[in-house]
Design an enzyme around this catalytic site. Structure first.
Site, mmCIF file in Angstrom:
data_model
loop_
_atom_site.group_PDB
_atom_site.id
_atom_site.type_symbol
_atom_site.label_atom_id
_atom_site.label_comp_id
_atom_site.label_asym_id
_atom_site.label_seq_id
_atom_site.Cartn_x
_atom_site.Cartn_y
_atom_site.Cartn_z
ATOM 1 N N LEU A 121 1.128 -1.259 0.169
ATOM 2 C CA LEU A 121 -0.122 -0.033 -0.139
ATOM 3 C C LEU A 121 1.256 1.855 -0.186
ATOM 4 O O LEU A 121 2.066 0.997 0.910
ATOM 5 C CB LEU A 121 -1.279 0.368 1.169
ATOM 6 C CG LEU A 121 -1.529 -1.476 1.495
ATOM 7 C CD1 LEU A 121 -2.872 -0.999 3.129
ATOM 8 C CD2 LEU A 121 -2.508 -1.274 0.284
ATOM 9 N N GLU A 122 0.285 2.777 -0.969
ATOM 10 C CA GLU A 122 1.245 3.742 -0.648
ATOM 11 C C GLU A 122 0.227 4.862 -0.192
ATOM 12 O O GLU A 122 -1.140 4.764 -0.731
ATOM 13 C CB GLU A 122 1.647 3.437 -2.265
ATOM 14 C CG GLU A 122 2.103 5.219 -1.976
ATOM 15 C CD GLU A 122 2.128 4.980 -3.952
ATOM 16 O OE1 GLU A 122 2.863 6.214 -4.036
ATOM 17 O OE2 GLU A 122 2.379 3.959 -4.778
ATOM 18 N N PHE A 123 0.785 6.098 0.607
ATOM 19 C CA PHE A 123 -0.512 6.873 0.320
ATOM 20 C C PHE A 123 0.998 8.068 -0.254
ATOM 21 O O PHE A 123 1.769 8.060 -0.065
ATOM 22 C CB PHE A 123 0.275 7.137 2.354
ATOM 23 C CG PHE A 123 -0.670 6.653 2.933
ATOM 24 C CD1 PHE A 123 -2.186 6.515 2.680
ATOM 25 C CD2 PHE A 123 -0.549 6.529 4.421
ATOM 26 C CE1 PHE A 123 -3.335 6.087 3.836
ATOM 27 C CE2 PHE A 123 -1.876 6.381 5.147
ATOM 28 C CZ PHE A 123 -2.432 5.922 4.789
#
Length: 127
Positions: A121-123
């Protein structure tokens, strides 16, 4: 004609664990009747649907996604440093970042981490 993404589907291995992660860490609204069963995670007008234990979806992709095989990016509203602090406050250690990345809105700064099944996951922050 304008086409937009409505939802994507991930596969999870444990409903309770995934529901807690996506609501507590990512702030999703849990859509569904059973907090320990199949769920949809709503982020404003986007949605993340799930397949997992006890679910026999139809139709399915030619090659089913297994738990941990997804790679998703979420927009973080604010400086990326606050995203890192947020993750750490929930016991989630960033895997990489902050790093400069290009996203749907142009150049931004990202931090990478994993969900309980290992999906990447990436912000990304555009500020």
């Amino acid at each position: 004609m304008r086409v937009r993404l409505d939802h994507v589907v991930i596969h999870v291995s444990d409903w309770t664990r995934s529901n807690a992660f996506y609501t507590d860490v990512l702030g999703a609204e849990l859509i569904g009747d059973d907090p320990h069963g199949p769920a949809r995670y709503r982020f404003g007008d986007q949605q993340l649907n799930t397949h997992g234990p006890g679910v026999d979806p139809h139709p399915v992709a030619a090659r089913a996604v297994e738990p941990g095989n997804s790679d998703l990016c979420f927009v973080w509203d604010g400086p990326i440093a606050t995203a890192v602090e947020h993750l750490q406050s929930h016991g989630v250690q960033p895997e990489e970042g902050p790093v400069e990345r290009s996203g749907a809105k142009g150049e931004g700064t990202s931090v990478y981490f994993r969900d309980p099944d290992g999906s990447l996951l990436e912000f990304i922050a555009y500020v």
